[in-house]
Design an enzyme around this catalytic site. Structure first.
Site, PDB file in Angstrom:
ATOM      1  N   ASP A 199      43.685  70.477 -57.961  1.00  0.00           N
ATOM      2  CA  ASP A 199      42.603  71.197 -58.551  1.00  0.00           C
ATOM      3  C   ASP A 199      42.465  72.713 -57.841  1.00  0.00           C
ATOM      4  O   ASP A 199      41.605  73.381 -58.558  1.00  0.00           O
ATOM      5  CB  ASP A 199      41.179  70.494 -58.734  1.00  0.00           C
ATOM      6  CG  ASP A 199      40.631  70.057 -57.193  1.00  0.00           C
ATOM      7  OD1 ASP A 199      41.530  70.541 -56.084  1.00  0.00           O
ATOM      8  OD2 ASP A 199      39.613  69.469 -56.956  1.00  0.00           O
ATOM      9  N   ARG A 200      42.828  72.945 -56.848  1.00  0.00           N
ATOM     10  CA  ARG A 200      43.083  74.395 -56.321  1.00  0.00           C
ATOM     11  C   ARG A 200      44.352  75.049 -56.595  1.00  0.00           C
ATOM     12  O   ARG A 200      45.323  74.222 -56.844  1.00  0.00           O
ATOM     13  CB  ARG A 200      42.861  74.329 -54.881  1.00  0.00           C
ATOM     14  CG  ARG A 200      41.405  73.797 -54.423  1.00  0.00           C
ATOM     15  CD  ARG A 200      41.320  73.875 -52.898  1.00  0.00           C
ATOM     16  NE  ARG A 200      40.192  73.344 -52.537  1.00  0.00           N
ATOM     17  CZ  ARG A 200      39.294  73.761 -51.385  1.00  0.00           C
ATOM     18  NH1 ARG A 200      39.778  74.649 -50.784  1.00  0.00           N
ATOM     19  NH2 ARG A 200      38.034  73.181 -51.327  1.00  0.00           N
ATOM     20  N   ASP A 222      46.932  72.406 -54.448  1.00  0.00           N
ATOM     21  CA  ASP A 222      46.459  71.664 -53.201  1.00  0.00           C
ATOM     22  C   ASP A 222      46.838  69.996 -53.380  1.00  0.00           C
ATOM     23  O   ASP A 222      47.575  69.921 -54.592  1.00  0.00           O
ATOM     24  CB  ASP A 222      44.936  71.764 -52.946  1.00  0.00           C
ATOM     25  CG  ASP A 222      44.137  70.951 -54.007  1.00  0.00           C
ATOM     26  OD1 ASP A 222      44.263  70.948 -55.095  1.00  0.00           O
ATOM     27  OD2 ASP A 222      42.769  70.677 -53.534  1.00  0.00           O
ATOM     28  N   SER A 282      41.210  65.679 -50.997  1.00  0.00           N
ATOM     29  CA  SER A 282      41.955  66.945 -51.578  1.00  0.00           C
ATOM     30  C   SER A 282      42.744  67.861 -50.867  1.00  0.00           C
ATOM     31  O   SER A 282      43.904  67.454 -50.849  1.00  0.00           O
ATOM     32  CB  SER A 282      40.311  67.787 -51.770  1.00  0.00           C
ATOM     33  OG  SER A 282      40.503  69.130 -52.556  1.00  0.00           O
ATOM     34  N   HIS A 283      42.205  68.817 -50.224  1.00  0.00           N
ATOM     35  CA  HIS A 283      43.113  69.807 -49.410  1.00  0.00           C
ATOM     36  C   HIS A 283      43.496  69.207 -48.235  1.00  0.00           C
ATOM     37  O   HIS A 283      44.151  70.013 -47.388  1.00  0.00           O
ATOM     38  CB  HIS A 283      42.811  71.221 -49.715  1.00  0.00           C
ATOM     39  CG  HIS A 283      41.192  71.468 -49.226  1.00  0.00           C
ATOM     40  ND1 HIS A 283      40.133  71.031 -49.917  1.00  0.00           N
ATOM     41  CD2 HIS A 283      40.986  71.866 -48.021  1.00  0.00           C
ATOM     42  CE1 HIS A 283      39.078  71.325 -48.942  1.00  0.00           C
ATOM     43  NE2 HIS A 283      39.476  71.551 -48.161  1.00  0.00           N
ATOM     44  N   LYS A 304      37.796  71.661 -61.630  1.00  0.00           N
ATOM     45  CA  LYS A 304      38.702  72.742 -61.704  1.00  0.00           C
ATOM     46  C   LYS A 304      40.139  72.332 -61.650  1.00  0.00           C
ATOM     47  O   LYS A 304      40.506  71.147 -61.376  1.00  0.00           O
ATOM     48  CB  LYS A 304      38.603  73.627 -60.217  1.00  0.00           C
ATOM     49  CG  LYS A 304      38.693  72.752 -58.973  1.00  0.00           C
ATOM     50  CD  LYS A 304      38.087  73.569 -57.769  1.00  0.00           C
ATOM     51  CE  LYS A 304      38.498  73.086 -56.501  1.00  0.00           C
ATOM     52  NZ  LYS A 304      37.411  72.066 -56.352  1.00  0.00           N
ATOM     53  N   ASP A 326      45.235  67.361 -54.457  1.00  0.00           N
ATOM     54  CA  ASP A 326      44.721  66.761 -55.549  1.00  0.00           C
ATOM     55  C   ASP A 326      44.938  67.662 -56.670  1.00  0.00           C
ATOM     56  O   ASP A 326      44.321  67.422 -57.937  1.00  0.00           O
ATOM     57  CB  ASP A 326      43.418  66.018 -55.574  1.00  0.00           C
ATOM     58  CG  ASP A 326      42.361  67.159 -55.398  1.00  0.00           C
ATOM     59  OD1 ASP A 326      42.616  68.115 -54.843  1.00  0.00           O
ATOM     60  OD2 ASP A 326      41.108  66.668 -55.915  1.00  0.00           O
TER      61      ASP A 326
END
Ligand code: G16
Length: 536
Positions: A276-277, A272, A116-117, A371, A274
């Site tokens: 999703d943010r 981010d 992710s982030h 998300k 991936d």
């Protein structure tokens, strides 16, 4: 193809966190570490005798995802998976696009190779998110079952295919997710209005942070909406994200944040690692994610996809109550869940909510089960294009109508884990109701628990919530996505109805609350006088 059974031994550190298994890259490179986790996930998924037919594998492009891909394909096929859908020839795709592929192709689930982030590369982090057949992250009960499997695993299956490239096996199919994803989003938002907004001369910047969203952003914002190509920043994916910490907040995405605070464009945003943010920025104006969620709820009728209205909304418990105020006025149900997108999935599946979000820079809706950063950005563009207002005007109007929920998240990353665990344990067990700290009295302290209203699944120890007699709400939890030591997160909120105070800087407005937090949690006493590593 010959199926091999390879002996292995359990690792004692394969308990997934808030969003899958996340570790330093070097940990994932240990022999059998990846293989054990993948086989354990398959074992948990097939424990009831069910066969897996179609499985999706995608990732945010970080090292060593590409090197891991052949290993994962071989384990899947050796376990009887008929079709492995590899998302993207170059194996880089945003998580929401992968979620959409799982749903569109009716796969039995998937693996998303992403932390992710978190930063990437040999000195960064790697991770695996395990997705269910609804395109959402593993439920709490499945995650527990998977963890149990990791504790007893004694072998994993793979294929002996000699020199044959696993990526060329007949079971492997490639899916380019960008067109599907862009088509999906185009079907939801008013692209004509947004095209006109760009054509009218409005300016825009999107920071892909050298991660997974560059190609999708180019297709959507440039090809389909008419943004200029040079407005997509750091678009080329790199397997170490070019050393960037791809977390879209003022701390780590400071380049676009500073640019926008200097008045660089009408609208700025970032995603981010991936995808999703998201972070939303106006000209000289930063939008808190909690306010952003409330605004999406307020303006949902402007978006074609939500034309027939919302049934309900949900937010994670540490997220501010701004969305509650907006939703209650609209007569919508509001659900408060533990942190973790997986807790929204059952509400979305059951049709109880169609919009949800979190303070951790994420919003999403019922068209997928993850998300989606670009979804939130398009939602904002749709609002700007249809109202003709600026980002700042949109936010200020929301405050004027509902009051302002002053809100801040303070994170202390990489602190001593046992001291952090002790702090949580001590405050969880303390009897604090009615206790006074200076002028402030604690009305209620609770350990946050949740019973899923759809599935009945019960979870506890999801953070500590404190309500005070001066209208403050404090939430504290340990991050489930960090990989070194512990990350302590404090979330503080206080409602203000006096418009003359709306312009006080948030940290100044909440300064005394933070002193109260320090007194209750004895933070500086235990950790010293350290500064938060991120204030968002
Ligand atoms: C993951 C979950 C999010 C959650 C976040 C919390 O995000 O999917 O639902 O809000 O973790 O992070 P932490 O535990 O560090 O506070 P992501 O984007 O990392 O997958």
């Amino acid at each position: 193809m010959k199926i091999l059974s390879v002996d292995t031994k359990p690792f004692d550190n394969q308990k997934p966190g808030t969003g899958g298994l996340r570790k330093q890259t070097s940990v994932f490179l240990a022999p059998n570490f990846l293989e054990n986790f993948i086989q354990s996930a398959i074992n948990a998924r097939t424990a009831d005798g069910q066969m897996l037919n179609t499985w999706v594998v995608g990732g945010d492009g970080r090292y060593p995802g590409m090197q891991f891909l052949p290993k994962i394909i071989k384990i899947l096929v050796a376990n009887g998976v008929q079709k492995v859908l590899v998302v993207g020839r170059d194996f880089v795709a945003p998580t929401p696009a992968i979620s959409h592929i799982i749903r569109k192709y009716k796969a039995d689930g998937g693996f998303i190779l992403s932390a992710s982030h978190n930063p990437a590369g040999i000195n960064g982090d790697f991770g695996v998110k395990v997705e269910m057949d609804n395109g959402g992250q593993a439920t709490e009960s499945f995650t527990n079952a998977l963890y149990e499997q990791t504790k007893v695993i004694s072998s994993y299956k793979t294929l002996d295919i000699g020199d044959v490239d696993a990526l060329e096996l007949p079971n492997v199919e490639y899916v380019n997710p960008i067109k599907d994803y862009a088509d999906l989003l185009e079907s939801m938002f008013d692209f004509d209005a947004i095209r006109k907004w760009f054509a009218d001369g409005h300016t825009f910047r999107f920071d892909a942070m050298n991660a997974s969203t560059g190609a999708a952003a180019h297709e959507i914002f440039v090809n389909r909406l008419g943004a200029r190509p040079e407005w997509i920043l750091r678009a080329a994916p790199k397997d170490d994200f070019g050393g960037v910490h791809p977390e879209p907040n003022p701390t780590y995405a400071h380049e676009i944040y500073d640019f926008m605070m200097r008045g660089g464009a009408d609208f700025g945003c970032a995603c981010d690692g991936d995808g999703d943010r998201n972070m939303i920025l106006g000209n000289g104006f930063y939008v808190k994610p909690s306010d952003s969620l409330a605004i999406l709820a307020k303006y949902h009728k402007l978006v074609p996809y939500f034309q027939s209205g919302l049934r309900g909304v949900a937010r994670s418990a540490p997220t501010s109550s701004a969305v509650d105020a907006v939703a209650k006025k609209m007569g919508l149900d509001v659900y408060q869940t533990p942190t973790g997108w997986k807790f929204f999935a059952s509400l979305l599946d059951a049709g109880r909510i169609n919009l949800c979000g979190e303070e951790s820079f994420g919003q999403g809706a019922d068209y997928i089960r993850e998300k989606d950063g670009i979804f939130a950005i398009l939602f904002w563009l749709n609002i700007l294009a249809k109202t003709g207002k600026t980002v700042e005007e949109i936010v200020r109007e929301m405050w004027d109508e509902n009051g302002r929920f002053f809100y801040c998240q303070y994170s202390y990353e990489g602190v001593d884990k046992s001291a952090a665990d002790d702090m949580i344990r001590r405050v969880s067990n303390a009897n604090l109701d009615g206790r006074k700290y200076g002028d402030v009295t604690i009305l209620r302290k609770e350990v946050f628990e949740y019973t899923d209203p759809v599935t009945g699944e019960f979870v506890t120890n999801q953070g500590i919530q404190i309500l005070t007699d001066n209208g403050v709400r404090v939430f504290c939890r340990l991050s489930g996505t960090g990989t070194v030591g512990a990350t302590v997160r404090f979330y503080v909120e206080r409602f203000e109805s006096d418009k003359s105070k709306f312009d006080v800087p948030v940290t100044e407005y909440l300064q005394d609350v933070f002193q109260f937090v320090d007194a209750v949690f004895e933070f500086s006493k235990n950790f010293g006088d350290i500064r938060p590593s991120a204030i968002n």
